[in-house]
Write an enzyme that holds these catalytic residues in place. Structure first.
Site, PDB file in Angstrom:
ATOM      1  N   GLY A   1       0.734  -1.175  -0.116  1.00  0.00           N
ATOM      2  CA  GLY A   1      -0.057   0.100  -0.045  1.00  0.00           C
ATOM      3  C   GLY A   1       0.958   1.246  -0.079  1.00  0.00           C
ATOM      4  O   GLY A   1       1.985   1.304   0.317  1.00  0.00           O
ATOM      5  N   CYS A   2       0.170   2.373  -0.422  1.00  0.00           N
ATOM      6  CA  CYS A   2       1.140   3.568  -0.389  1.00  0.00           C
ATOM      7  C   CYS A   2       1.301   4.189   1.256  1.00  0.00           C
ATOM      8  O   CYS A   2       2.693   4.436   1.188  1.00  0.00           O
ATOM      9  CB  CYS A   2       0.207   4.733  -1.096  1.00  0.00           C
ATOM     10  SG  CYS A   2      -1.439   5.058  -0.219  1.00  0.00           S
TER      11      CYS A   2
END
Lengths: 342, 342, 342, 342
Positions: free
Chosen positions: A153-154
């Site tokens: 994920g970011c």
């Protein structure tokens, strides 16, 4: 023209990560895009969905059809929402395809944790052990041998890269890790939503999901792995009125006093073989505009006594999603790690 | 505290115009808000919908109920979408209330034109003749005597104020009037919409409804009235990545060559009794930030030979909607025209 | 690694156009950047000026030194302000280098016009005849043979591409051409300026230099050449609160009534060999986000009776400056016209 | 018209705080502005500097002249840069005027600290003891009796209001207070600066002056006063691409575990007499748009074990500067504390 190039498919091409992924793959010297798909009401040209691709990519986007896609491509990128990804992944793997999944579905190894944070049972828990967590700065060798990547994920990407050296060396109080993160709006996905309307977001700044964002257990899992001890961070994400960019300001309590240059040296050493991590010189700090449109993670550090502040910046759609997926592909295929990436 | 103040209701309080209207009315010395309503799933405090009103306005917002509202207030503002407004207006008028309708439902006097542009039959055509077009700079006396106001659209306000002096004096080729208008995003209303998502609008500029915006017939109707001849303008609206503000760049072909100072003198004379029109000095031109949050319309002019360029700026939610409605109320009630307005 | 690649220099590397030019050249398959220079107080690494280039371009930026640059590179891009460019161009040409000048200094062929609009005498008027106007859609063959290119301005690029087919075919009243243009803020250059401060520009929209922008005579010159008759357009630029993007809304009075599909066919035919012009289908119109970061010019058309509205969109720093310069280089060097360009 | 109203002067009228202060004072029922001044090259109407004041305030802005201003007004607001304010304050006080100073010059009581952080000797240290720190939520009584107010900085206002209840009650580890603050761009003042240019700030997010911002000692001084013990916070300010708004995310380590509702009750009790502090209900958190254009400070709280996260939002130019100055004036003059304020 694309003779000898590897054929790749993008499933979930109608979101922001899918769009950026296509842009990157179009310029990549080793691959050709042979299939795009995603949730659409009726089949339409990808250039009707994203007019920027007019004259550049002449493919029709329809709902994903696993046999057709598997026939068209050798490596499949899935840029689907979580919960949707695990509908498709097993079939692509069964078809013998390499898979890079940008969703959260195969990142959390504990199905109980997944169920708690994503609100649904995992439908293919047996595949979790095969999914390599695609953070090349930590797991380059595993990625090179993998057929199936759970792309980070970011928020976890920016957070873990900022924490790993200190946590890995055991230099900090692991009960006092605070991550204050700020993301551009594309991080919330591409969908109709009053809360994301321009006039609601512009000239506004807010925190959201305070200490209860679904990326937090992913950060905890990975840092615990790095540390060897169970870590639970404090994590507050914020929404910035800009399209792209993710800055994480991370606060540590050091076990021993040190200074900025000492920590910078540690980080430079830790990331000496990472072409996309730039540890900045003392007194220089990251800005999101310096990484936007690139696969870089910039890191700046300031130490005062036992307080260490580590700041990281990434492009949430690039290093936080699409370009990191391409970096993983490069490693899996034995291409130059930096091929097609800025 | 509000003793002796006139009681007013805001129907359609959940949109941007309704929100700004409440802000203005809260500071108005002569009125008190006694009712807010709008389309809601369940009744909730207005401060839950717009938290800026916490501690400022302690009213519950429920779906509009004509008898209750009529009992609570003497003057009703309707900030509803078109087509919805005409469901309520007849009943409020029947109840003897003064009505200021911010929708388009009673602006177009020709029901055929209404039907063509708004795609539905008008359900109370008999009331059209009673609705005074609420542009005080042209119709101050009629407004002062009216019980029912059709408050102008944002684009028509900026366009008509820019055209009226030249058109009224017959100085221009009426077949060559071009209005190139640019509006902030609140003009599109407050609703979930992918096209209005921050990441779709920010860092983007586009035209839309080119020469076919539903405000165009309203401009044509009013300029034709001013001119005495049928006028059909060319009208192109554009979407600007900002919350508020509306700038109109209007191109005329003059019948005779003149100069900038001559036209400025004409406009200053025309608007000498209009407290909210500011005709700027030669070489100075409007910017939306100079009118935002105010009821002003700023006008700048540049003449080159037979080409006259007239630029107007308003706040689309203020002079283009809410504050103009309050200006109309002031005139209807005999308050100072500028009461409560900046 | 860069064996066999052409060596190029960027003079004026510290501005926005220079920065974007470097980004494009870094990804270009046929060239390598061997020199960057620009007005600096002291020599420093280009990655200190633009940190995005850290790890990507290891060159020092110093004030321009013609002999050193000429030794290092075979083709010189000048991304300097006007008036400054003509200090360097003659010496680079004398040194036998190919030159692509992004400034306005060699675009206007009439030195009187140059002097009037740029407020200074031209210091090398003899070179004007050698400078080919670098708009490939009109002058591809001349560019392919040229050693010296005057790269068009951003407003002229968007305007001329929108006008050329109609003007060239003599279908419009050439005294009634109105160009209403809207540009992002990078068009104003990279310098300290209160008027360009974020808080002055954000949430604001304005026109500026109304009918007196220095790009207007360039548009007039080129359209007059296309037409064979003297043309003077009406031209109003506006400042949009966004970094990049330039949309031009152009109004024509047709000599004969026609319809949208007829004009679209004309434009598609006119640009059939232009890989970077996309004439959109009926009912579809340009948005700046669809061209940002690309060399495309998108064109949409709407006809109503004798009124034709042509809308063009470009990235002001790409097709309006840097990527167009690279397109010109591609043509001059016999590279694929689209090499290194999206 | 302004008969009986108190006469006030604004010195430093050309900055953002001065501009907002004038807007507020224009709507204030008890005062009239009789003088505006500021650093200008030549005297000009305030409406030439800020065109929004055209037709609203007909005063000429010239360089500050103490005798003339003292003759014109009874209370003087100084919205000058630090170091400049202390040039004027002594003379206004000598002239018997009430003074509200929005600069930092009289906030720090220790001249050594002032000298360290502002880089210059204090020129009127004898006056420091007379300056009341103008945070009404802590010092309402002192303010009511004061002639001279040191109006708090924007970051200190948001920080102190978020910390005071916990710190005052001794419930937290005072060595582990971390303030991660995010401000709109007007906080940086109104001056030409490349770093503040639109294209540098828009689509960018960064931290700056990490743990070394000049507002940090002000926060330390005030929290130490509240605590009775010496406090040194960790403080990281960030720049948000928006004009106005300031959100502070504050992290505490509680001495004892508690829950969110317990802390909310404490804060509501602490601020029960503060009309401009809104402690939000559990699960609701501040957003800057809900306080912009108002004097409110919104506070939201989330507790997890021993970790308390307190988030505050203010308008940096209103509660962080101008409207707080007016709140102080209201208290000094015995006006209603909320007069003229939203």
């Amino acid at each position: 023209m694309s003779k000898g190039k590897m054929k790749v498919a993008v499933v979930g091409a109608t979101g922001y990560a899918g769009c950026e992924l296509i842009k990157i793959l179009l310029m990549h010297p080793e691959v050709t895009i042979t299939s795009v798909s995603g949730k659409v009401e009726k089949a339409e040209k990808i250039s009707e969905i994203f007019p920027i691709f007019e004259n550049q990519l002449d493919l029709v986007c329809d709902n994903a059809d696993v046999p057709a896609i598997s026939k068209a491509a050798d490596l499949i990128f899935l840029a689907l929402p979580h919960k949707v990804s695990m509908i498709f992944v097993p079939d692509f793997l069964k078809a013998g395809k390499k898979v890079i999944d940008l969703s959260a579905d195969y990142r959390l190894k504990d199905t109980g944790v997944y169920e708690k944070w994503y609100g649904t049972k995992h439908t293919s828990p047996d595949l979790l052990k095969d999914a390599v967590y695609g953070l090349p700065e930590l797991y380059k060798e595993e990625i090179a041998k993998a057929n199936f990547i759970a792309n980070p994920g970011c928020y976890p990407t920016g957070s873990i890269l900022g924490c790993a050296p200190l946590v890995g060396k055991g230099l900090v109080d692991i009960n006092q890790i605070i991550i204050d993160a700020k993301s551009g709006v594309t991080g919330a996905g591409r969908a109709a939503s009053l809360a994301l309307n321009f006039a609601e977001v512009n000239e506004n700044f807010k925190a959201y999901k305070i200490n209860q964002h679904q990326h937090m257990p992913e950060i905890d899992q990975e840092l615990s792995k790095v540390s060897g001890s169970k870590i639970e961070v404090t994590f507050t994400p914020h929404l910035v009125p800009m399209n792209k960019g993710l800055l994480s300001t991370i606060y540590f309590t050091l076990k021993e006093e040190t200074n900025t240059s000492g920590l910078l040296a540690l980080y430079k050493q830790f990331y000496r073989a990472a072409p996309f991590v730039r540890v900045l010189d003392e007194g220089i700090f990251p800005e999101t505009k310096n990484v936007n449109g690139t696969n870089f993670c910039d890191i700046g550090i300031k130490v005062t006594g036992k307080r260490a502040i580590v700041i990281t910046a990434i492009d949430n759609l690039y290093k936080g999603a699409s370009s990191q997926a391409v970096q993983n592909m490069n490693l899996m295929q034995g291409f130059d790690e930096t091929a097609g990436l800025l």
